[in-house]
Design a protein around this motif. Structure first.
Motif, short mmCIF file in Angstrom:
data_model
loop_
_atom_site.label_atom_id
_atom_site.label_comp_id
_atom_site.label_asym_id
_atom_site.label_seq_id
_atom_site.Cartn_x
_atom_site.Cartn_y
_atom_site.Cartn_z
N TYR A 52 -22.55 -34.74 5.46
CA TYR A 52 -21.63 -33.93 4.68
C TYR A 52 -21.90 -32.44 4.85
O TYR A 52 -20.99 -31.63 4.82
CB TYR A 52 -21.70 -34.33 3.20
N VAL A 55 -26.21 -29.31 1.09
CA VAL A 55 -25.87 -29.22 -0.33
C VAL A 55 -27.16 -29.03 -1.10
O VAL A 55 -28.25 -29.24 -0.57
CB VAL A 55 -25.10 -30.47 -0.83
N GLN A 72 -25.64 -33.54 -5.92
CA GLN A 72 -24.48 -32.77 -5.49
C GLN A 72 -23.47 -33.67 -4.77
O GLN A 72 -22.27 -33.53 -4.94
CB GLN A 72 -24.91 -31.62 -4.57
N LEU A 73 -23.97 -34.61 -3.96
CA LEU A 73 -23.07 -35.54 -3.27
C LEU A 73 -22.28 -36.38 -4.27
O LEU A 73 -21.11 -36.67 -4.06
CB LEU A 73 -23.86 -36.44 -2.32
N GLN A 75 -21.29 -35.42 -7.15
CA GLN A 75 -20.21 -34.56 -7.63
C GLN A 75 -19.06 -34.50 -6.61
O GLN A 75 -17.90 -34.51 -6.99
CB GLN A 75 -20.74 -33.15 -7.90
N GLU A 76 -19.40 -34.46 -5.33
CA GLU A 76 -18.38 -34.42 -4.29
C GLU A 76 -17.58 -35.72 -4.24
O GLU A 76 -16.37 -35.71 -4.01
CB GLU A 76 -19.00 -34.12 -2.93
N LYS A 79 -15.12 -35.65 -7.06
CA LYS A 79 -14.01 -34.72 -6.79
C LYS A 79 -13.13 -35.23 -5.64
O LYS A 79 -12.20 -34.55 -5.24
CB LYS A 79 -14.55 -33.34 -6.41
N ASN A 81 -13.94 -35.36 -2.56
CA ASN A 81 -14.19 -34.57 -1.35
C ASN A 81 -14.89 -35.39 -0.27
O ASN A 81 -14.95 -34.96 0.88
CB ASN A 81 -15.02 -33.33 -1.67
N MET A 82 -15.44 -36.52 -0.65
CA MET A 82 -16.09 -37.42 0.31
C MET A 82 -16.03 -38.84 -0.21
O MET A 82 -15.86 -39.06 -1.42
CB MET A 82 -17.53 -37.00 0.59
#
Length: 88
Positions: A52, A55, A72-73, A75-76, A79, A81-82
């Motif tokens: 990714y 982060v 953090q991943l 959170q992504e 969202k 995002n991944m």
């Protein structure tokens, strides 16, 4: 870092079959993520390997490959995002 072989099942299966201290929110975010045996870690510990990008909490292993940063991943993933399956 060593990735020996894929584990038959997802993160949710692995943590339900073992005594794990993984946070419930991480279990849910990465419930469908593939799991591989590897090291150097203890069997009751998990690390995230991903492409990714850098982060918070991650370290670059080699170009395009990072370890850590699961908070953090997560959170992504939330969202959109991944995809959770993009993490090993």
């Amino acid at each position: 870092m060593v990735i020996n072989r894929p584990f038959p099942g997802t993160l949710m299966k692995v943590v339900s079959d073992t005594s794990s201290n993984i946070d419930l929110s991480l279990k849910m975010a990465f419930s469908k993520a593939p799991v591989s045996y590897g090291g150097p870690v203890m069997q009751d510990q998990f690390s995230t390997l991903h492409g990714y990008g850098e982060v918070e909490g991650s370290k670059k292993v080699c170009p395009g490959v990072f370890v850590g940063g699961s908070g953090q991943l997560m959170q992504e993933v939330r969202k959109y995002n991944m995809q959770p399956t993009e993490v090993l």
